[in-house]
Design a protein around this motif. Sequence first.
Motif, PDB file in Angstrom:
ATOM      1  N   LEU A  19       2.285  13.799  25.093  1.00 46.19           N
ATOM      2  CA  LEU A  19       3.027  12.988  24.219  1.00 46.19           C
ATOM      3  C   LEU A  19       4.302  13.250  24.204  1.00 46.19           C
ATOM      4  CD1 LEU A  19       3.010  11.102  21.763  1.00 46.19           C
ATOM      5  CD2 LEU A  19       1.881  12.883  20.558  1.00 46.19           C
ATOM      6  N   LEU A  20       4.664  14.384  23.917  1.00 49.08           N
ATOM      7  CA  LEU A  20       6.117  15.136  24.082  1.00 49.08           C
ATOM      8  C   LEU A  20       6.865  14.590  25.300  1.00 49.08           C
ATOM      9  CD1 LEU A  20       5.554  18.582  22.159  1.00 49.08           C
ATOM     10  CD2 LEU A  20       6.313  16.637  21.322  1.00 49.08           C
ATOM     11  N   GLN A  21       6.376  14.890  25.976  1.00 54.05           N
ATOM     12  CA  GLN A  21       7.034  14.353  27.582  1.00 54.05           C
ATOM     13  C   GLN A  21       7.086  12.949  27.459  1.00 54.05           C
ATOM     14  OE1 GLN A  21       4.357  16.189  30.665  1.00 54.05           O
ATOM     15  NE2 GLN A  21       5.666  18.048  30.851  1.00 54.05           N
ATOM     16  N   ALA A  22       6.400  12.220  27.094  1.00 52.20           N
ATOM     17  CA  ALA A  22       6.540  10.799  27.114  1.00 52.20           C
ATOM     18  C   ALA A  22       7.789  10.328  26.140  1.00 52.20           C
ATOM     19  CB  ALA A  22       5.498  10.047  26.488  1.00 52.20           C
ATOM     20  N   HIS A  23       8.120  11.121  25.340  1.00 48.58           N
ATOM     21  CA  HIS A  23       9.118  10.794  24.415  1.00 48.58           C
ATOM     22  C   HIS A  23      10.483  11.820  24.630  1.00 48.58           C
ATOM     23  CE1 HIS A  23       5.919   9.095  21.928  1.00 48.58           C
ATOM     24  NE2 HIS A  23       6.820   8.469  21.381  1.00 48.58           N
ATOM     25  N   ASP A  24      10.505  12.177  25.944  1.00 48.90           N
ATOM     26  CA  ASP A  24      11.858  12.914  26.393  1.00 48.90           C
ATOM     27  C   ASP A  24      11.945  14.234  26.108  1.00 48.90           C
ATOM     28  OD1 ASP A  24      12.381  10.576  27.928  1.00 48.90           O
ATOM     29  OD2 ASP A  24      13.398   9.499  26.123  1.00 48.90           O
ATOM     30  N   PHE A  25      11.002  14.865  25.516  1.00 44.61           N
ATOM     31  CA  PHE A  25      10.863  16.203  25.352  1.00 44.61           C
ATOM     32  C   PHE A  25      10.657  17.237  26.483  1.00 44.61           C
ATOM     33  CE2 PHE A  25      10.058  14.687  21.246  1.00 44.61           C
ATOM     34  CZ  PHE A  25      10.989  15.297  20.324  1.00 44.61           C
ATOM     35  N   GLU A  26      11.358  18.222  26.764  1.00 44.81           N
ATOM     36  CA  GLU A  26      10.939  19.158  27.878  1.00 44.81           C
ATOM     37  C   GLU A  26      10.056  20.228  27.505  1.00 44.81           C
ATOM     38  OE1 GLU A  26      13.430  22.423  30.624  1.00 44.81           O
ATOM     39  OE2 GLU A  26      14.544  21.041  29.930  1.00 44.81           O
ATOM     40  N   ILE A  27       8.995  20.339  28.293  1.00 40.91           N
ATOM     41  CA  ILE A  27       8.269  21.460  27.855  1.00 40.91           C
ATOM     42  C   ILE A  27       8.642  22.774  28.410  1.00 40.91           C
ATOM     43  CG2 ILE A  27       5.755  22.109  27.550  1.00 40.91           C
ATOM     44  CD1 ILE A  27       6.491  19.735  25.837  1.00 40.91           C
ATOM     45  N   ALA A  28       8.966  23.517  27.899  1.00 38.38           N
ATOM     46  CA  ALA A  28       9.605  25.046  28.538  1.00 38.38           C
ATOM     47  C   ALA A  28       8.317  25.928  28.583  1.00 38.38           C
ATOM     48  CB  ALA A  28      10.348  25.702  27.314  1.00 38.38           C
ATOM     49  N   ALA A  29       7.322  25.801  27.692  1.00 40.29           N
ATOM     50  CA  ALA A  29       6.129  26.378  27.944  1.00 40.29           C
ATOM     51  C   ALA A  29       5.079  25.794  27.065  1.00 40.29           C
ATOM     52  CB  ALA A  29       6.277  27.899  27.795  1.00 40.29           C
ATOM     53  N   ALA A  30       3.693  25.866  27.507  1.00 40.46           N
ATOM     54  CA  ALA A  30       2.592  25.547  26.801  1.00 40.46           C
ATOM     55  C   ALA A  30       1.516  26.812  26.856  1.00 40.46           C
ATOM     56  CB  ALA A  30       1.977  24.176  27.294  1.00 40.46           C
ATOM     57  N   VAL A  31       1.381  27.489  25.780  1.00 42.50           N
ATOM     58  CA  VAL A  31       0.510  28.628  25.817  1.00 42.50           C
ATOM     59  C   VAL A  31      -0.701  28.615  24.728  1.00 42.50           C
ATOM     60  CG1 VAL A  31       2.673  29.917  26.403  1.00 42.50           C
ATOM     61  CG2 VAL A  31       2.035  29.719  23.963  1.00 42.50           C
ATOM     62  N   GLU A  32      -1.619  29.515  25.030  1.00 41.99           N
ATOM     63  CA  GLU A  32      -2.809  29.113  24.285  1.00 41.99           C
ATOM     64  C   GLU A  32      -2.976  30.642  23.332  1.00 41.99           C
ATOM     65  OE1 GLU A  32      -6.387  29.316  26.471  1.00 41.99           O
ATOM     66  OE2 GLU A  32      -5.139  29.603  28.394  1.00 41.99           O
ATOM     67  N   THR A  33      -2.289  31.777  23.518  1.00 40.31           N
ATOM     68  CA  THR A  33      -2.469  32.910  22.932  1.00 40.31           C
ATOM     69  C   THR A  33      -1.119  33.369  22.069  1.00 40.31           C
ATOM     70  OG1 THR A  33      -2.270  34.542  24.465  1.00 40.31           O
ATOM     71  CG2 THR A  33      -4.038  33.736  24.512  1.00 40.31           C
ATOM     72  N   GLY A  34      -1.430  34.363  21.057  1.00 37.73           N
ATOM     73  CA  GLY A  34      -0.555  34.740  20.234  1.00 37.73           C
ATOM     74  C   GLY A  34       0.485  35.620  21.242  1.00 37.73           C
ATOM     75  N   PRO A  35       0.170  36.551  21.982  1.00 35.58           N
ATOM     76  CA  PRO A  35       1.038  37.225  22.838  1.00 35.58           C
ATOM     77  C   PRO A  35       2.003  36.447  23.616  1.00 35.58           C
ATOM     78  CG  PRO A  35      -1.066  38.418  22.551  1.00 35.58           C
ATOM     79  CD  PRO A  35      -1.232  37.057  22.114  1.00 35.58           C
ATOM     80  N   ALA A  36       1.235  35.328  24.534  1.00 31.54           N
ATOM     81  CA  ALA A  36       1.910  34.480  25.282  1.00 31.54           C
ATOM     82  C   ALA A  36       3.132  33.730  24.568  1.00 31.54           C
ATOM     83  CB  ALA A  36       0.928  33.624  26.088  1.00 31.54           C
ATOM     84  N   LEU A  37       2.696  33.258  23.121  1.00 31.33           N
ATOM     85  CA  LEU A  37       3.777  32.526  22.358  1.00 31.33           C
ATOM     86  C   LEU A  37       5.004  33.550  22.118  1.00 31.33           C
ATOM     87  CD1 LEU A  37       4.741  30.369  20.548  1.00 31.33           C
ATOM     88  CD2 LEU A  37       3.090  31.339  18.775  1.00 31.33           C
ATOM     89  N   SER A  38       4.641  34.915  21.799  1.00 26.61           N
ATOM     90  CA  SER A  38       5.845  35.845  21.358  1.00 26.61           C
ATOM     91  C   SER A  38       6.567  35.969  22.677  1.00 26.61           C
ATOM     92  CB  SER A  38       5.088  37.249  21.040  1.00 26.61           C
ATOM     93  OG  SER A  38       4.618  37.076  19.996  1.00 26.61           O
ATOM     94  N   ARG A  39       6.063  35.957  23.705  1.00 28.38           N
ATOM     95  CA  ARG A  39       6.904  36.219  24.957  1.00 28.38           C
ATOM     96  C   ARG A  39       7.702  34.954  25.307  1.00 28.38           C
ATOM     97  NH1 ARG A  39       2.160  38.611  26.888  1.00 28.38           N
ATOM     98  NH2 ARG A  39       1.396  36.657  27.948  1.00 28.38           N
ATOM     99  N   ALA A  40       6.969  33.571  25.261  1.00 31.64           N
ATOM    100  CA  ALA A  40       7.696  32.484  25.551  1.00 31.64           C
ATOM    101  C   ALA A  40       8.884  32.252  24.330  1.00 31.64           C
ATOM    102  CB  ALA A  40       6.825  31.282  25.572  1.00 31.64           C
TER     103      ALA A  40
END
Length: 217
Positions: A19-40
């Motif tokens: 959905l976001l890509q279809a509206h011209d957003f760039e996905i820098a990262a798509a993560v599924e855990t807290g630690p991965a989010l903190s790093r991103a």
Amino acid sequence: MRVVLAEDLFLLRDGLVRLLQAHDFEIAAAVETGPALSRALAELEPDVAVVDVRLPPTLTDEGLQCALEARRKRPGLPVLVLSQHVEQLYARELLADGNGGVGYLLKDRVFDAEQFVDAVRRVAAGGTAMDPQVIQQLLSRRAAADRPLERLTPRELEVLELMAQGRTNAAIAGKLVVTERAIAKHTANIFAKLSLEVSDDDNRRVLAVLAYLDRGR
């Protein structure tokens, strides 16, 4: 516009990416855990973060806490939080620093593509995007605890709810089918009754209202 997305459910995460890509957003990262989010958030410095409140490994409020920690390290980092249910404590934590660039939406809103994308853009621009149900509960909570809110007329309270969602005077006027001049008058009355300084900046106005509603907790 670069986005870091955190959602542990694969189908929802994949759908949000598309959905976001279809509206011209760039996905820098798509993560599924807290630690991965903190790093991103630390390494990629996105323009906005879209974060599920509950992430592994704790599945409590790890997503929110990671986002709050990132905002402490990078003040003003735009964060849009997604939640299955209204959690007033989470909303108050998100709003506590008084800075803009914050949003809290129920996941049901994600299925309205236009509304969701508008919320992401509004938050990324430094504004506020609050789910109407969250605002209603915050208003109800403060109404029960604070006398100043009882000074507002039903119409002023209605305007205040729409203001707190991040709407402009023009948008509020359109929603209530009245003139902008009428909304400007209601707005002035609200600030006077709540002892809040009037500002021409819509985002500062919304944050001031939300900060007032949140104080005294």
